[in-house]
Design a protein around this motif. Structure first.
Motif, PDB file in Angstrom:
ATOM      1  N   SER A   8      74.402  39.911  57.830  1.00  0.00           N
ATOM      2  CA  SER A   8      73.587  38.757  57.448  1.00  0.00           C
ATOM      3  C   SER A   8      74.259  37.445  57.846  1.00  0.00           C
ATOM      4  N   MET A  11      74.148  37.034  61.675  1.00  0.00           N
ATOM      5  CA  MET A  11      72.814  36.721  62.159  1.00  0.00           C
ATOM      6  C   MET A  11      72.394  35.310  61.752  1.00  0.00           C
ATOM      7  N   GLN A  12      72.807  34.845  60.586  1.00  0.00           N
ATOM      8  CA  GLN A  12      72.500  33.470  60.170  1.00  0.00           C
ATOM      9  C   GLN A  12      73.158  32.474  61.125  1.00  0.00           C
ATOM     10  N   ARG A  13      74.390  32.757  61.513  1.00  0.00           N
ATOM     11  CA  ARG A  13      75.076  31.877  62.471  1.00  0.00           C
ATOM     12  C   ARG A  13      74.370  31.892  63.822  1.00  0.00           C
ATOM     13  N   LEU A  15      71.147  32.881  64.592  1.00  0.00           N
ATOM     14  CA  LEU A  15      69.732  32.526  64.599  1.00  0.00           C
ATOM     15  C   LEU A  15      69.422  31.166  63.992  1.00  0.00           C
ATOM     16  N   GLU A  18      65.899  30.267  62.467  1.00  0.00           N
ATOM     17  CA  GLU A  18      65.007  31.418  62.688  1.00  0.00           C
ATOM     18  C   GLU A  18      65.419  32.655  61.877  1.00  0.00           C
ATOM     19  N   TYR A  19      66.503  32.549  61.108  1.00  0.00           N
ATOM     20  CA  TYR A  19      66.995  33.704  60.355  1.00  0.00           C
ATOM     21  C   TYR A  19      65.971  34.243  59.359  1.00  0.00           C
ATOM     22  N   ASN A  20      65.287  33.385  58.619  1.00  0.00           N
ATOM     23  CA  ASN A  20      64.311  33.852  57.623  1.00  0.00           C
ATOM     24  C   ASN A  20      63.153  34.598  58.279  1.00  0.00           C
ATOM     25  N   PHE A  22      63.411  36.283  61.030  1.00  0.00           N
ATOM     26  CA  PHE A  22      64.020  37.548  61.442  1.00  0.00           C
ATOM     27  C   PHE A  22      64.025  38.549  60.285  1.00  0.00           C
TER      28      PHE A  22
END
Length: 89
Positions: A8, A11-13, A15, A18-20, A22
């Motif tokens: 997590s 991916m937050q770094r 995206l 756009e992470y939410n 995803f």
């Protein structure tokens, strides 16, 4: 869906904003598609084509059949005959 913390964070770094979206996409039921050997099998009417695969079609629902079979609306075709193939399109 419980994702591993390290995944997590990474991916937050990657995206950013756009992470939410995803994470929301991961929680959706994926579409079911098949590839049809058009030389051996006709296309059943009503199947929606996969835009980026000329022999790919979406099924309206996930069939509950053995993996040796392939389902199209109104008929069952056998994979052994190479009429269609399960696919992740």
């Amino acid at each position: 869906m419980q994702l591993p913390v390290s995944f997590s964070e990474r991916m937050q770094r990657l995206l950013g904003d756009e992470y939410n979206a995803f994470v929301a996409a991961l929680e959706q039921t994926p579409p079911v598609s098949i590839r049809v050997n058009k030389a051996k099998a006709p296309i059943s009417p009503g199947l929606k084509p996969v835009p980026w695969a000329s022999s790919g079609y979406y099924l309206p629902e996930r069939p509950s059949l053995p993996l040796t079979r392939c389902c199209m609306p109104g008929r069952i075709m056998y994979r052994r005959q190479a009429l269609c193939f399960w696919s992740r399109l």
